[in-house]
Structure formats: C-alpha cells, structure tokens
Design a protein around this motif. Structure first.
Motif, PDB file in Angstrom:
ATOM      1  N   UNK A  11      -0.090   3.525 -23.315  1.00  0.00           N
ATOM      2  CA  UNK A  11      -0.664   2.225 -23.693  1.00  0.00           C
ATOM      3  C   UNK A  11      -0.740   1.343 -22.434  1.00  0.00           C
ATOM      4  N   UNK A  12      -0.174   0.153 -22.480  1.00  0.00           N
ATOM      5  CA  UNK A  12      -0.234  -0.759 -21.323  1.00  0.00           C
ATOM      6  C   UNK A  12       0.997  -0.631 -20.437  1.00  0.00           C
ATOM      7  N   UNK A  13       1.817   0.411 -20.662  1.00  0.00           N
ATOM      8  CA  UNK A  13       3.081   0.551 -19.948  1.00  0.00           C
ATOM      9  C   UNK A  13       3.045   1.753 -19.018  1.00  0.00           C
ATOM     10  N   UNK A  14       3.775   1.641 -17.910  1.00  0.00           N
ATOM     11  CA  UNK A  14       3.880   2.719 -16.934  1.00  0.00           C
ATOM     12  C   UNK A  14       5.342   2.871 -16.538  1.00  0.00           C
ATOM     13  N   UNK A  15       5.759   4.118 -16.368  1.00  0.00           N
ATOM     14  CA  UNK A  15       7.059   4.405 -15.760  1.00  0.00           C
ATOM     15  C   UNK A  15       6.767   5.093 -14.436  1.00  0.00           C
ATOM     16  N   UNK A  56      11.160   2.724 -12.627  1.00  0.00           N
ATOM     17  CA  UNK A  56      10.772   1.385 -13.047  1.00  0.00           C
ATOM     18  C   UNK A  56       9.841   1.459 -14.240  1.00  0.00           C
ATOM     19  N   UNK A  57       9.980   0.507 -15.162  1.00  0.00           N
ATOM     20  CA  UNK A  57       9.094   0.398 -16.322  1.00  0.00           C
ATOM     21  C   UNK A  57       8.249  -0.853 -16.101  1.00  0.00           C
ATOM     22  N   UNK A  58       6.928  -0.700 -16.256  1.00  0.00           N
ATOM     23  CA  UNK A  58       5.997  -1.780 -15.946  1.00  0.00           C
ATOM     24  C   UNK A  58       5.051  -2.040 -17.107  1.00  0.00           C
ATOM     25  N   UNK A  59       4.745  -3.304 -17.304  1.00  0.00           N
ATOM     26  CA  UNK A  59       3.689  -3.732 -18.220  1.00  0.00           C
ATOM     27  C   UNK A  59       2.605  -4.281 -17.307  1.00  0.00           C
ATOM     28  N   UNK A  60       1.552  -3.500 -17.110  1.00  0.00           N
ATOM     29  CA  UNK A  60       0.597  -3.834 -16.058  1.00  0.00           C
ATOM     30  C   UNK A  60       1.318  -3.698 -14.732  1.00  0.00           C
ATOM     31  N   UNK A  90      12.636  -3.144 -28.545  1.00  0.00           N
ATOM     32  CA  UNK A  90      12.204  -2.720 -29.890  1.00  0.00           C
ATOM     33  C   UNK A  90      10.769  -2.211 -29.901  1.00  0.00           C
ATOM     34  N   UNK A  91      10.319  -1.661 -28.800  1.00  0.00           N
ATOM     35  CA  UNK A  91       8.987  -1.057 -28.709  1.00  0.00           C
ATOM     36  C   UNK A  91       9.071   0.418 -28.347  1.00  0.00           C
ATOM     37  N   UNK A  92      10.283   0.969 -28.342  1.00  0.00           N
ATOM     38  CA  UNK A  92      10.460   2.377 -27.995  1.00  0.00           C
ATOM     39  C   UNK A  92      10.459   2.651 -26.501  1.00  0.00           C
ATOM     40  N   UNK A  93      10.499   1.611 -25.682  1.00  0.00           N
ATOM     41  CA  UNK A  93      10.425   1.810 -24.229  1.00  0.00           C
ATOM     42  C   UNK A  93      11.692   2.440 -23.659  1.00  0.00           C
TER      43      UNK A  93
END
Length: 169
Positions: A11-15, A56-60, A90-93
């Motif tokens: 989705x809009x997330x990157x690891x 790292x976990x990123x939103x954009x 609470x988004x499963x990240x």
C-alpha cells in the motif's frame, strides 16, 4: 526474501534496510522516551544503528517505525528497538515488520534469537519467540544508569572525557 539495502512496499508503506533513509530524529526521539532506552543520547543511538542490521518503516518518505537486529549473521540475533509510532499502530505494520525481518536473507538458519519485551509477548509469539526454555543458563550484565551522564568529578566522568570508556571502537 529481503536482502541488504532492499525495500518492500505494501500500500503506501515501505520497509527498507537502506540506512540513508533512516530519520535519526524520529528514531532517537522515540527511543529516548521509551521504557527500554529512556534518556539514551543520540551518539549512542547512532553507534547502535551503525553496528546492527536495521529496518525502517515508512509512510511515503516519513519514517513511522523501526527495528534493529544485533547479529553475527551466522548463529545469533538479538531483536531490539522495535516500534511503530502511535498514529500508525493497529494497521498490521508491526506484524509486517516482523515478517520482513524473519525473512531477511542474512537472518536465515540462526540457532538462537533473543529479545526483551514488557508488553508485546503476543506479537512475538506469532514469530516463534517463547519464554526462555532454560533461564538458569542465561545471565546478564545490566547498568540501569548507562544512558545517564556520569556525575562531575567522578572517575567515570573523567575517563569519559579522555576517551577511556572501556568500549572498543
């Protein structure tokens, strides 16, 4: 499987394991207020990251989560400093982060993984973690004041000022 300096997107997330993307202000800001690293200074955080396999976990482009693994990449790993900032929980990240860490090419076939947690046992159980099977075999050396400056005029403070911290660099 993720490898060094790779990224996975959902989705809009990157690891990502690309340290150039890590936002030290976010990482240090979270850790210094956490129950496990309260008061840790930025140079110590920076040194920890330099000597660990980090995710790292990123939103954009915004960093919203992090984890690091202290490992020899052959036999042992210690999972540390895992967090997702409050507004993205609470988004499963955290589960996705654990899946990515568990699948990383450098972390396969390790004999032992360890971690310490006060409140996320259920998350980590899903990835094979359990209470120590033989706690009597494990020992620790713990300094509750490690992140606090040495009091002025003490031998520890004087040793620190001249670079004799006892740490290998």
């Amino acid at each position: 499987m993720i490898s060094t300096d790779s990224a996975l997107t959902r989705d809009a997330f990157t690891i990502s394991t690309d340290s150039a993307r890590f936002d030290m202000a976010v990482i240090h800001g979270f850790l210094t207020r956490s129950y496990w690293a309260q008061g840790i200074d930025e140079p110590t955080v920076r040194r920890a990251l330099e000597n660990s396999l980090c995710f790292g976990v990123f939103h954009g482009e915004r960093q919203i989560g992090f984890a690091r693994v202290v490992t020899d990449r052959a036999t042992f790993a210690y999972l540390a400093d895992v967090f997702i900032i409050d507004e993205f929980r609470s988004r499963g990240l955290a589960k996705w982060l654990m899946e990515v860490i568990s699948a990383h090419a450098d972390l396969q076939h390790l004999r032992r993984w360890l971690l310490a947690t006060r409140d996320a046992h259920e998350l980590y159980r899903q990835y094979g973690f359990a209470a120590l099977s033989s706690p009597a075999r494990f020992m620790e050396r713990y300094d509750a004041n490690a992140y606090q400056p040495a009091p002025a005029g003490t031998e520890a403070q004087e040793r620190s000022e001249i670079g004799l911290t006892g740490e290998s660099r």
